[in-house]
Scaffold this motif. Structure first.
Motif, PDB file in Angstrom:
ATOM      1  N   ARG A 101      -7.302   0.238   2.060  1.00 24.07           N
ATOM      2  CA  ARG A 101      -7.076  -1.204   1.988  1.00 24.07           C
ATOM      3  C   ARG A 101      -6.619  -1.785   3.322  1.00 24.07           C
ATOM      4  NH1 ARG A 101      -5.495  -4.892  -2.656  1.00 24.07           N
ATOM      5  NH2 ARG A 101      -6.567  -3.269  -3.771  1.00 24.07           N
ATOM      6  N   ASP A 134      -0.890  -7.936  -8.115  1.00 22.84           N
ATOM      7  CA  ASP A 134      -1.691  -6.844  -7.577  1.00 22.84           C
ATOM      8  C   ASP A 134      -0.903  -5.544  -7.723  1.00 22.84           C
ATOM      9  OD1 ASP A 134      -3.249  -5.062  -6.209  1.00 22.84           O
ATOM     10  OD2 ASP A 134      -3.567  -6.336  -4.460  1.00 22.84           O
ATOM     11  N   VAL A 135      -1.331  -4.695  -8.666  1.00 23.51           N
ATOM     12  CA  VAL A 135      -0.653  -3.417  -8.896  1.00 23.51           C
ATOM     13  C   VAL A 135      -1.524  -2.248  -8.443  1.00 23.51           C
ATOM     14  CG1 VAL A 135       0.662  -4.355 -10.832  1.00 23.51           C
ATOM     15  CG2 VAL A 135      -1.546  -3.242 -11.266  1.00 23.51           C
ATOM     16  N   CYS A 136      -2.551  -2.531  -7.657  1.00 18.93           N
ATOM     17  CA  CYS A 136      -3.529  -1.490  -7.302  1.00 18.93           C
ATOM     18  C   CYS A 136      -2.991  -0.467  -6.304  1.00 18.93           C
ATOM     19  CB  CYS A 136      -4.792  -2.139  -6.736  1.00 18.93           C
ATOM     20  SG  CYS A 136      -5.765  -3.003  -7.995  1.00 18.93           S
ATOM     21  N   GLU A 137      -2.081  -0.879  -5.461  1.00 21.16           N
ATOM     22  CA  GLU A 137      -1.482   0.029  -4.477  1.00 21.16           C
ATOM     23  C   GLU A 137      -2.539   0.758  -3.657  1.00 21.16           C
ATOM     24  OE1 GLU A 137       1.099   2.524  -6.754  1.00 21.16           O
ATOM     25  OE2 GLU A 137       2.645   0.972  -6.958  1.00 21.16           O
ATOM     26  N   GLY A 138      -3.578   0.024  -3.275  1.00 21.36           N
ATOM     27  CA  GLY A 138      -4.590   0.572  -2.387  1.00 21.36           C
ATOM     28  C   GLY A 138      -5.654   1.419  -3.032  1.00 21.36           C
ATOM     29  N   ARG A 139      -5.685   1.529  -4.368  1.00 20.66           N
ATOM     30  CA  ARG A 139      -6.686   2.363  -5.016  1.00 20.66           C
ATOM     31  C   ARG A 139      -8.088   1.807  -4.787  1.00 20.66           C
ATOM     32  NH1 ARG A 139      -5.107   2.902 -11.134  1.00 20.66           N
ATOM     33  NH2 ARG A 139      -4.240   0.834 -10.733  1.00 20.66           N
ATOM     34  N   ASP A 179      -8.103  -3.837 -12.737  1.00 22.70           N
ATOM     35  CA  ASP A 179      -7.221  -2.775 -12.248  1.00 22.70           C
ATOM     36  C   ASP A 179      -7.026  -1.635 -13.251  1.00 22.70           C
ATOM     37  OD1 ASP A 179      -5.430  -3.807 -14.146  1.00 22.70           O
ATOM     38  OD2 ASP A 179      -4.289  -4.949 -12.667  1.00 22.70           O
TER      39      ASP A 179
END
Length: 649
Positions: A38, A542-547, A571
């Motif tokens: 990301r 945004d809880v993706c944390e770069g996934r 997500d």
């Protein structure tokens, strides 16, 4: 609408990535798609890389086998020869079976077994899985039988004829007081699948849904054991529609209806899975069925779509000839009663972006379920864009059709001059129409619901991010609200729900490589049906944390109860919102590893398409995984239920 390359509409020329390469990487496998971290990305969709999970040698050999043995029919628009884009949606196991024991076995007789394996893996974009998946445990005793006293709970894809996706409290069995007590009861991992996108039906104590592995399964709701399985010709993406019956009729034999991605429509006995009839919805090679079929009074209405705008990216492809339509057939026999095309017969001489002549106008597919208006004797459909011009007045439109005759009563066009296909993003733009987009299909079904004052309104949500209220008597727009920024992959993509005068609107707004005047607004929103004004607004965190391939927002269908809104997100989370104020009351991450009732392990993924989380009698049924259009793959069918001791806590 149905293909990753067309929906990303990336600025891929500067990246040196072809649309054809993105087909296999994004749309038809997911496992071969990777993205830069990301922090290294500007606009995320600009930086997808064409990385294959197969060895280069396999791809080269597979391409050679395809070119020498298959392309003459499948790449040239031969009737009933599914286009390559269609075939690429299948699992490698399903393709191999078609070549060895299926309808293509005679044509593939010159290939040896290793060649059939190689071309199957090449087309699917990933290797074969286990040669023999562990079977789902078969139901025994009382669990093997259907309860005649429990007729079809939701006879329409959207629960009711208006497709509101509203589940009454007595049918849901889940509300704000117990939603926090939901826990996993059982799960099923679909073998070697990358997506699960068929919304289930609930019939006599069973849940029926389709899979990417060509299987339509009827499973016991409480335990997940299997009552029957039916093998279709290809993935069943549509929701399952089942006739209801009189619970006092001992001879009831309802039919279940669905369609596959190669354009076949089926009717099977809901209690046995035995095929009653199968028809091809259209002879066009790119035909696909995505929207659930609607049943009413002995007639089945089938919306017809296609992936030809992706096939158009192939240099030399004769573009374009598909015509979207709605078919009415006798539900008992499959015999056609009428067919209404939404576009005139294409002709040579349509203007292209480079001044070359194309075939047109074309396109105007129907991606979503039709909506029935019994009072007015009409059926409503929402349409997609043109593939070639000149752009027509029924693309990107709401169309009202007489249910008895198939005549068009009126239409409302939400966006004019929208013609586009995959060629527009290629170095060779030979098939790009003069209009060149912006590709703002309606993927969402029309919703017929009432205002708080009891007035009927037709509600729409578009990939442009706009929501609309339309008068069903006149076809005139009453209001328009720009809820999301919009984009090639939504915008408002596949879902709406309505209850008690309020419309719930999920917004995706994922990065798509385009520039916009408005900031993205992924999240869940509620509008007053009468005016289009906001009731509440809940932007997504945004809880993706770069996934990889993980983004906030909602692309799929949703459902609502009197006090809850259930939605699966890009997500991979499923959330329950308070219908009153938009607060999140329950949140689970489905991208974890699960073990299915057959012992197979799998993971959930992103949510998109026409399958909503469906509450039913104290359970919540979830299809998780959408390895398509740059979203996270997954292969889970999940059954959550209220904890048994919840009432005593």
């Amino acid at each position: 609408m149905g293909i990753g390359l067309a929906r990303q509409k990336l600025r891929i020329g500067a990246l040196g990535i072809s649309t054809a390469a993105l087909v296999s990487a994004i749309a038809f496998g997911g496992s071969g798609l990777e993205a830069a971290p990301r922090e290294e990305r500007g606009v995320a969709a600009d930086n997808y890389r064409d990385l294959s999970s197969l060895p280069a040698e396999t791809n080269e050999q597979g391409d050679k086998i395809w070119t020498e043995n298959c392309a003459a029919c499948h790449d040239s628009g031969v009737a009933r020869a599914p286009a390559k884009l269609i075939v690429q949606q299948m699992t490698p196991e399903a393709i191999y079976k078609v070549l060895t024991t299926g309808v293509m076995a005679p044509m593939a007789s010159a290939l040896d077994d290793s060649e059939k394996t190689i071309v199957s893996e090449y087309l699917a974009g990933r290797p074969m899985g286990a040669s023999q998946a562990t079977p789902v445990p078969q139901c025994e005793g009382a669990k093997a039988s259907f309860d005649l006293g429990a007729p079809t709970s939701y006879p329409f894809w959207g629960v009711d004829a208006g497709n509101t996706h509203f589940v009454p409290a007595d049918m849901a069995g889940i509300d704000a007081t117990n939603v926090g007590d939901l826990e996993l009861k059982w799960a099923l991992a679909i073998p070697n699948a990358t997506r699960v996108r068929s919304q289930p039906a609930f019939v006599g104590g069973a849940v029926i849904f389709g899979g990417q592995d060509n299987q339509v399964r009827a499973l016991d709701e409480e335990t997940g054991c299997q009552r029957w399985a039916f093998e279709s010709d290809a993935e069943v993406r549509t929701g399952i529609t089942v006739q209801s019956w009189d619970k006092d009729d001992p001879d009831a034999n309802p039919l279940a209806f669905f369609g596959d991605v190669t354009g076949n429509a089926y009717a099977v006995e809901a209690f046995t899975g035995k095929q009653v009839w199968k028809i091809s919805a259209d002879d066009h090679s790119s035909t696909t069925l995505t929207g659930a079929q609607a049943y009413h009074d002995g007639v089945l209405y089938i919306p017809v779509s296609s992936l030809e705008e992706g096939a158009a990216a192939t240099p030399g492809y004769p573009c374009c000839t598909f015509r979207g339509s709605l078919i009415a057939v006798d539900a008992a026999t499959g015999e056609e009663k009428w067919r209404t095309y939404l576009i005139e017969e294409p002709k040579e001489g349509a203007p292209g972006i480079r001044g070359n002549d194309l075939i047109g106008p074309s396109g105007v597919p129907i991606w979503s379920a039709p909506t029935i208006d019994v009072e007015r004797g009409r059926i409503y459909v929402a349409t997609g864009d043109n593939y070639t011009g000149p752009a027509t007045d029924m693309s990107d439109s709401l169309v009202a059709i007489d249910m008895e005759t198939g005549n068009i009563d009126w239409h409302f066009q939400a966006f004019e001059n929208d013609a586009w296909n995959g060629s527009c993003e290629e170095a060779d733009q030979g098939n790009c129409p003069e209009e060149d987009g912006p590709d703002y299909d309606f993927g969402v079904n029309p919703v017929l619901a009432k205002t708080k004052d009891g007035k009927d309104m037709i509600l729409l949500g578009q990939k442009s991010g706009a929501a609309f209220g339309v008068d069903p008597d006149t076809g005139k727009m009453v209001w328009k609200t720009q809820v999301g920024r919009g984009g090639i992959v939504g915008g408002i993509h596949f879902g709406l729900a309505a209850v008690d005068g309020v419309l719930f609107v999920p917004v995706s707004d994922v990065p798509d490589g385009q520039e916009y005047d408005m900031d993205p607004r992924p999240g869940m929103y509620a509008l007053d049906i009468a005016t289009g004004e906001y009731v509440w607004q809940t932007p997504s965190e945004d809880v993706c944390e770069g996934r990889t391939a993980c983004y906030p927002g909602y692309s799929g269908a949703i459902s609502a109860t009197p006090d809850l809104v259930f939605a699966g997100a890009n997500d991979g989370h499923v959330r329950a919102y308070s219908a009153a104020d938009g607060k999140v009351l329950w949140d689970i991450d489905t991208t974890i590893e699960y073990t299915g009732v057959n012992g197979e392990k799998g993971r959930g993924g992103s949510f998109s398409g026409g399958s909503a989380p469906m509450p039913h009698k104290g359970m919540l049924f979830i299809t998780s995984g959408y390895g398509f259009s740059g979203k996270m793959p997954g292969n889970m069918f999940l059954a959550y239920g209220v904890k048994e001791d919840a009432d005593s806590e």
